[in-house]
Design a protein around this motif. Structure first.
Motif, short mmCIF file in Angstrom:
data_model
loop_
_atom_site.label_atom_id
_atom_site.label_comp_id
_atom_site.label_asym_id
_atom_site.label_seq_id
_atom_site.Cartn_x
_atom_site.Cartn_y
_atom_site.Cartn_z
N ILE A 171 0.82 -1.21 0.00
CA ILE A 171 0.00 0.00 0.00
C ILE A 171 0.86 1.26 0.00
N HIS A 172 2.07 1.18 0.59
CA HIS A 172 3.00 2.31 0.53
C HIS A 172 3.35 2.64 -0.92
N ASP A 173 3.63 1.62 -1.70
CA ASP A 173 4.05 1.81 -3.08
C ASP A 173 2.89 2.23 -3.97
N ILE A 174 1.71 1.70 -3.67
CA ILE A 174 0.51 2.12 -4.40
C ILE A 174 0.28 3.61 -4.19
N ASP A 175 0.36 4.06 -2.94
CA ASP A 175 0.17 5.48 -2.67
C ASP A 175 1.24 6.32 -3.35
N ALA A 176 2.49 5.85 -3.35
CA ALA A 176 3.56 6.60 -4.00
C ALA A 176 3.27 6.79 -5.49
N LEU A 177 2.76 5.74 -6.14
CA LEU A 177 2.42 5.85 -7.56
C LEU A 177 1.23 6.79 -7.76
N LEU A 178 0.20 6.66 -6.94
CA LEU A 178 -0.98 7.51 -7.08
C LEU A 178 -0.64 8.98 -6.86
N ALA A 179 0.32 9.25 -5.98
CA ALA A 179 0.72 10.63 -5.70
C ALA A 179 1.47 11.25 -6.86
N CYS A 180 2.06 10.42 -7.72
CA CYS A 180 2.89 10.91 -8.82
C CYS A 180 2.15 10.95 -10.16
N ILE A 181 1.16 10.11 -10.31
CA ILE A 181 0.46 9.98 -11.61
C ILE A 181 -0.88 10.67 -11.50
N ASP A 182 -1.07 11.70 -12.27
CA ASP A 182 -2.25 12.55 -12.18
C ASP A 182 -3.42 11.94 -12.95
N SER A 183 -3.87 10.80 -12.47
CA SER A 183 -4.99 10.10 -13.11
C SER A 183 -5.46 9.02 -12.15
N ARG A 184 -6.70 8.59 -12.34
CA ARG A 184 -7.24 7.50 -11.53
C ARG A 184 -6.93 6.14 -12.17
#
Length: 334
Positions: A171-184
């Protein structure tokens, strides 16, 4: 001074208690744990006014609460804090199921209280720099991402009884990706391997492919079977590739290597002790929480962020278990 209660005095709870104790704006009002001896030990070590076994007794004398209990207790304790107008920092994942996580995120959006989720990678300088480079356009349009996290089999067994590793590790890595990629995230596919960790009924590895609505793709890899003598006890990596460049992060990295009968790379980023005081991402997160409660900042990671990451983690779990592509309905976002 801001009076803080730390609810849950286990592995992460003690780090939070120490960071509160050492912060100039904060005072540890109480340490709470169902294990009375554990609560007493943490309260004594970090100068709390009292040790408690019931979280409901902690809010009368607290301005802020840090909830670091196992996630099945998060919803009750988080709502109890908000019911008493107490600012909240909540360990990830927000709760133990998506319905309660979404309800909590929706309440967080409606309140004027501080509500944050503990994603410590947001406060890691390397990950924070990668996020900044992605957000300010240095990398151009993000084409793909990759995030890996691996822990030892001993660590998996220490925490694996709490549930699927997607929720306590990846979940740490998922959040890191979501924080960087401006899309759902639009859809998820995944595979897993079971065997070595069958005694705690969790997969040895999970690999997932995320497809975002804007066309970006990302891979999330999680492994829980590293040997006990792995330097630093962890292996992690993060990479973004864009149309103008790329950025990558390695953990634990090579900041320091120790050779003394064995080979180690001690932690210098999450909770190192420097000159007798805890430093690193956890301390920075507590500093941000203190400033947010004082009205001088906002939290970097919110309860809404926690729900979004948990939602993707749950989709990865379902995709791997059913060998199917799981679509995420945008109407279920917050």
């Amino acid at each position: 001074m801001i009076d803080v209660t730390v609810i849950g005095c286990g592995f992460m709870g003690e780090f939070h208690a120490r960071a509160v104790h050492e912060h100039p704006l904060l005072r540890l009002a109480s340490a709470v744990d169902v294990d009375e001896e554990r609560a007493d030990a943490v309260a004594t070590k970090y100068g709390a006014d009292e040790a408690l076994t019931e979280h409901g007794d902690a809010f009368a004398d607290a301005d802020a609460a840090i909830v670091a209990t196992p996630e099945p207790y998060h919803a009750e304790q988080a709502h109890a804090a908000l019911d008493r107008d107490v600012d909240l920092l909540l360990e990830k994942p927000p709760t133990d199921d998506l319905d309660t996580a979404r309800a909590l995120a929706e309440r967080a959006l409606e309140t004027d209280l501080v509500t944050g989720v503990s994603f410590v990678l947001r406060y890691d300088p390397a990950y924070a720099t990668a996020r900044e480079r992605a957000q300010n356009g240095d990398l151009g349009e993000i084409v793909s991402g990759r995030a890996k996290r691996a822990i030892t089999a001993d660590e998996s067994r220490r925490i694996g009884a709490r549930g699927h590793p997607n929720f306590y590790m990846s979940i740490h890595d998922i959040d890191a990706l979501l924080a960087c990629i401006d899309s759902r995230v639009r859809s998820v596919s995944a595979v897993e391997r079971k065997g070595e960790l069958a005694d705690i009924d969790v997969p040895d590895s999970v690999q997932a492919l995320l497809e975002f609505e804007n066309g970006t793709t990302a891979v999330v890899e999680g492994y829980g079977v590293l040997p006990a003598n792995t330097p630093g006890g962890i292996q992690a990596a993060f990479e973004l590739v864009g149309t103008n460049g790329s950025v990558s992060v390695d953990t634990p990295g090579t900041t320091i290597e120790v050779l003394n009968g064995s080979f180690d790379r001690p932690d210098t980023r999450h909770w190192p002790v420097i000159n007798g005081e805890m430093d690193g991402a956890v301390a920075r997160q507590i500093d941000r929480f203190a400033k947010a409660v004082a009205g001088d900042a906002t939290m970097v990671a919110t309860v809404e962020d926690g729900y979004r990451a948990q939602r993707v983690a749950d989709a990865i779990r379902r995709a791997a278990e059913t060998d199917s592509i799981v679509d995420l309905d945008p109407r279920e976002d917050v």
